[in-house]
Every structure is written in structure tokens, then in C-alpha cells.
Write a protein that holds these residues in place. Structure first.
Motif, PDB file in Angstrom:
ATOM      1  N   GLU A  12      54.706  42.129  42.069  1.00  0.00           N
ATOM      2  CA  GLU A  12      53.702  42.692  41.166  1.00  0.00           C
ATOM      3  C   GLU A  12      54.030  42.349  39.715  1.00  0.00           C
ATOM      4  OE1 GLU A  12      51.807  47.070  39.983  1.00  0.00           O
ATOM      5  OE2 GLU A  12      53.127  46.849  41.744  1.00  0.00           O
ATOM      6  N   LEU A  13      55.306  42.415  39.371  1.00  0.00           N
ATOM      7  CA  LEU A  13      55.739  42.079  38.015  1.00  0.00           C
ATOM      8  C   LEU A  13      55.497  40.606  37.719  1.00  0.00           C
ATOM      9  CD1 LEU A  13      57.086  42.963  35.402  1.00  0.00           C
ATOM     10  CD2 LEU A  13      59.310  42.488  36.467  1.00  0.00           C
ATOM     11  N   ARG A  14      55.747  39.744  38.718  1.00  0.00           N
ATOM     12  CA  ARG A  14      55.531  38.307  38.526  1.00  0.00           C
ATOM     13  C   ARG A  14      54.059  38.002  38.267  1.00  0.00           C
ATOM     14  NH1 ARG A  14      53.647  34.192  41.124  1.00  0.00           N
ATOM     15  NH2 ARG A  14      53.129  35.472  42.942  1.00  0.00           N
ATOM     16  N   VAL A  15      53.191  38.644  39.043  1.00  0.00           N
ATOM     17  CA  VAL A  15      51.753  38.442  38.862  1.00  0.00           C
ATOM     18  C   VAL A  15      51.307  38.929  37.480  1.00  0.00           C
ATOM     19  CG1 VAL A  15      49.466  39.136  39.683  1.00  0.00           C
ATOM     20  CG2 VAL A  15      51.269  38.570  41.338  1.00  0.00           C
ATOM     21  N   THR A  16      51.851  40.073  37.059  1.00  0.00           N
ATOM     22  CA  THR A  16      51.503  40.612  35.743  1.00  0.00           C
ATOM     23  C   THR A  16      51.929  39.673  34.618  1.00  0.00           C
ATOM     24  OG1 THR A  16      51.730  42.873  36.568  1.00  0.00           O
ATOM     25  CG2 THR A  16      51.796  42.571  34.179  1.00  0.00           C
ATOM     26  N   GLU A  18      52.350  36.434  34.845  1.00  0.00           N
ATOM     27  CA  GLU A  18      51.479  35.258  34.884  1.00  0.00           C
ATOM     28  C   GLU A  18      50.133  35.550  34.222  1.00  0.00           C
ATOM     29  OE1 GLU A  18      51.124  33.989  38.891  1.00  0.00           O
ATOM     30  OE2 GLU A  18      53.122  33.035  38.961  1.00  0.00           O
ATOM     31  N   GLU A  19      49.591  36.755  34.487  1.00  0.00           N
ATOM     32  CA  GLU A  19      48.325  37.129  33.861  1.00  0.00           C
ATOM     33  C   GLU A  19      48.456  37.240  32.348  1.00  0.00           C
ATOM     34  OE1 GLU A  19      47.222  40.719  35.773  1.00  0.00           O
ATOM     35  OE2 GLU A  19      46.385  39.723  37.563  1.00  0.00           O
ATOM     36  N   LEU A  20      49.583  37.784  31.885  1.00  0.00           N
ATOM     37  CA  LEU A  20      49.820  37.885  30.438  1.00  0.00           C
ATOM     38  C   LEU A  20      49.943  36.504  29.813  1.00  0.00           C
ATOM     39  CD1 LEU A  20      52.334  40.877  30.228  1.00  0.00           C
ATOM     40  CD2 LEU A  20      49.981  40.825  29.377  1.00  0.00           C
ATOM     41  N   ASP A  21      50.653  35.605  30.492  1.00  0.00           N
ATOM     42  CA  ASP A  21      50.787  34.237  29.986  1.00  0.00           C
ATOM     43  C   ASP A  21      49.424  33.565  29.894  1.00  0.00           C
ATOM     44  OD1 ASP A  21      53.495  34.430  29.706  1.00  0.00           O
ATOM     45  OD2 ASP A  21      53.971  33.514  31.648  1.00  0.00           O
ATOM     46  N   ARG A  22      48.602  33.763  30.923  1.00  0.00           N
ATOM     47  CA  ARG A  22      47.277  33.162  30.931  1.00  0.00           C
ATOM     48  C   ARG A  22      46.414  33.751  29.812  1.00  0.00           C
ATOM     49  NH1 ARG A  22      46.787  33.301  35.842  1.00  0.00           N
ATOM     50  NH2 ARG A  22      45.815  35.366  36.092  1.00  0.00           N
ATOM     51  N   ASN A  24      47.521  35.025  26.994  1.00  0.00           N
ATOM     52  CA  ASN A  24      48.046  34.517  25.726  1.00  0.00           C
ATOM     53  C   ASN A  24      47.546  33.107  25.451  1.00  0.00           C
ATOM     54  OD1 ASN A  24      49.485  36.814  24.987  1.00  0.00           O
ATOM     55  ND2 ASN A  24      51.348  36.174  26.073  1.00  0.00           N
ATOM     56  N   ARG A  25      47.501  32.288  26.495  1.00  0.00           N
ATOM     57  CA  ARG A  25      47.003  30.919  26.320  1.00  0.00           C
ATOM     58  C   ARG A  25      45.529  30.932  25.933  1.00  0.00           C
ATOM     59  NH1 ARG A  25      50.294  29.970  30.935  1.00  0.00           N
ATOM     60  NH2 ARG A  25      48.464  30.133  32.302  1.00  0.00           N
ATOM     61  N   ASP A  26      44.757  31.819  26.580  1.00  0.00           N
ATOM     62  CA  ASP A  26      43.334  31.932  26.240  1.00  0.00           C
ATOM     63  C   ASP A  26      43.156  32.406  24.801  1.00  0.00           C
ATOM     64  OD1 ASP A  26      42.708  31.138  28.784  1.00  0.00           O
ATOM     65  OD2 ASP A  26      42.343  33.175  29.551  1.00  0.00           O
ATOM     66  N   LEU A  27      43.988  33.359  24.375  1.00  0.00           N
ATOM     67  CA  LEU A  27      43.915  33.850  22.999  1.00  0.00           C
ATOM     68  C   LEU A  27      44.250  32.752  22.002  1.00  0.00           C
ATOM     69  CD1 LEU A  27      45.524  37.413  23.296  1.00  0.00           C
ATOM     70  CD2 LEU A  27      43.148  36.881  22.716  1.00  0.00           C
ATOM     71  N   GLU A  28      45.225  31.927  22.325  1.00  0.00           N
ATOM     72  CA  GLU A  28      45.600  30.824  21.442  1.00  0.00           C
ATOM     73  C   GLU A  28      44.448  29.838  21.294  1.00  0.00           C
ATOM     74  OE1 GLU A  28      48.188  30.067  19.561  1.00  0.00           O
ATOM     75  OE2 GLU A  28      49.204  31.959  19.977  1.00  0.00           O
TER      76      GLU A  28
END
Length: 229
Positions: A12-16, A18-22, A24-28
Motif C-alpha cells: 500500500e505504501l509503495r502504491v501511494t 508511486e501515485e505521489l510521484d506521478r 508531482n510529475r503532473d504538477l511539474e
């Protein structure tokens, strides 16, 4: 059971993560796109300013630095049909909307003078207001623009109209400062301002200096955040 529970939490932590990284990339990507649009708007606004403002018999210096990447300050020097004009104004607020209104006003002024270079400053203001009032209303926010228009009558006399900050003249012969109040109607508040602006006149002598400015000067602050007098 404990190991399974830990493994599930790790997944669950790994998925979270990955979602945060995604996200952040979208925000950038979004930030870069927005910043690119802001830079484009700033470039367009800067391009509209006169490159080398000139009026025969006068030395002219002009400078503008916006408080934000895009602002509503405006100045112009227009030479058309053997007549010289200079203008200064400021749209209420800052940001893209203020810059957009400034661009609309600048374009409207140039088109109006190309069609009738013999307009008086007061008539020009009425025409510009009627042209852009509807568009300003569509943008919302009760925006308006202070604007003073100056027309050169000859090599020493000027006619002007419109409401902006007072013009300041240094008189060389007397070594004194003279304030010229600008009275009239702001641009964009009402549909018709005909009759609300009056053409006034002043003259200059050799060595006199005329200073026009916006509230970026009068609202300057010291290191303690207090405005200068």
C-alpha cells in the motif's frame, strides 16, 4: 499473519509513493506550461512598448518593470500623421487580466489614431472607453484603467485629458516643481464617458522636465515595509 499484514502495508505504501510521484510529475508539467504562458504574455506586453520613443525637440527616457510577471502599467509614444502623442496609465490590480486589458487599450488607441489622428485627447478617451468597456465587463472583477492622453500642439504646448496621477514638471528658469492635476473619468467603469473628460493645456520651456509615472513609484516601500513620503 503479522508478516502478511506488513507485506500488505508495504504494498500500500509503495502504491501511494508511486501515485505521489506521478502527481508531482503532473504538477511539474502543469507548472512549466503555466509559466511558459506567463512568459509569453509578458513578452507580448513588452513588445507592445515603444522601442525608441521620439518626439522632435525632446529627450525621452522610459522604463517599466512589472511587479508581477505580467502587469497593467502602460506608456506609449505615438507619432502618426505628423502629430505626436504620449500616454500613461495603469490597470487596477495585477496579473494576466490586468495585462490583457492593457493590451486591449494599447491596440484600440493605435487603431483609433490611425483612423483619426486629429482627435482631441478627450474624444480619444471616449472612443477607447466605448470600444473596450464591454470586454472589460466580460472579464469581471470591476476592473478599470487610469489613463491620461497628451497631444503635442507644437514644440512647447500640449493638450491633455484623462484621470491618472498628477504630472510633475521641473521648471528650469525658476528651479521649482509644478504639479499638474489630471481630472476626468477612468476607463472601463461605465459605458459612456463622453463629457466627463476636459481638454486642458500646459506649456514647457527649454530645459524643463516632465515626469510621468505610475503607483509603482508612489507606493514604493522601505526595508520596514513603509511607504516613502
Amino acid at each position: 499473519t503479522t508478516n502478511e499484514h506488513i507485506a500488505a502495508m508495504n504494498e500500500e505504501l509503495r502504491v501511494t509513493v508511486e501515485e505521489l510521484d506521478r502527481s508531482n510529475r503532473d504538477l511539474e508539467v502543469t507548472k512549466d506550461a503555466l509559466w511558459g504562458e506567463m512568459q509569453l504574455a509578458q513578452k507580448i506586453q513588452t513588445v507592445l512598448l515603444p522601442d525608441d520613443p521620439q518626439i522632435d525637440g525632446f529627450d525621452i527616457a522610459a522604463f517599466m518593470k512589472t511587479a508581477d510577471s505580467v502587469g497593467g502599467d502602460y506608456y506609449d509614444v505615438i507619432n502618426i500623421a505628423d502629430k505626436d502623442w504620449f500616454l500613461i496609465g495603469d490597470v487596477s490590480g495585477h496579473g494576466v487580466t490586468a495585462g490583457l486589458i492593457m493590451m486591449m487599450v494599447q491596440t484600440s488607441i493605435h487603431i483609433a489614431l490611425e483612423q483619426n489622428a486629429n482627435s482631441s485627447p478627450a474624444d480619444l478617451l471616449s472612443l477607447i472607453n466605448k470600444t473596450i468597456h464591454t470586454n472589460i465587463c466580460k472579464l469581471g472583477g470591476d476592473r478599470y484603467m487610469t489613463l491620461t492622453v497628451f497631444a503635442c500642439l507644437d514644440n512647447s504646448s500640449f493638450s491633455f485629458a484623462g484621470a491618472h496621477l498628477p504630472a510633475i514638471i521641473y521648471r528650469k528658469d525658476t528651479n521649482e516643481i509644478e504639479y499638474i492635476e489630471t481630472q476626468g473619468a477612468w476607463i472601463g467603469l461605465v459605458e459612456d464617458i463622453k463629457g466627463m473628460n476636459t481638454n486642458n493645456q500646459f506649456s514647457m520651456s527649454d530645459g524643463d522636465t516632465l515626469l510621468l509615472y505610475t503607483d509603482g513609484v508612489t507606493e514604493g516601500e522601505n526595508e520596514d515595509g513603509k511607504q516613502f513620503s
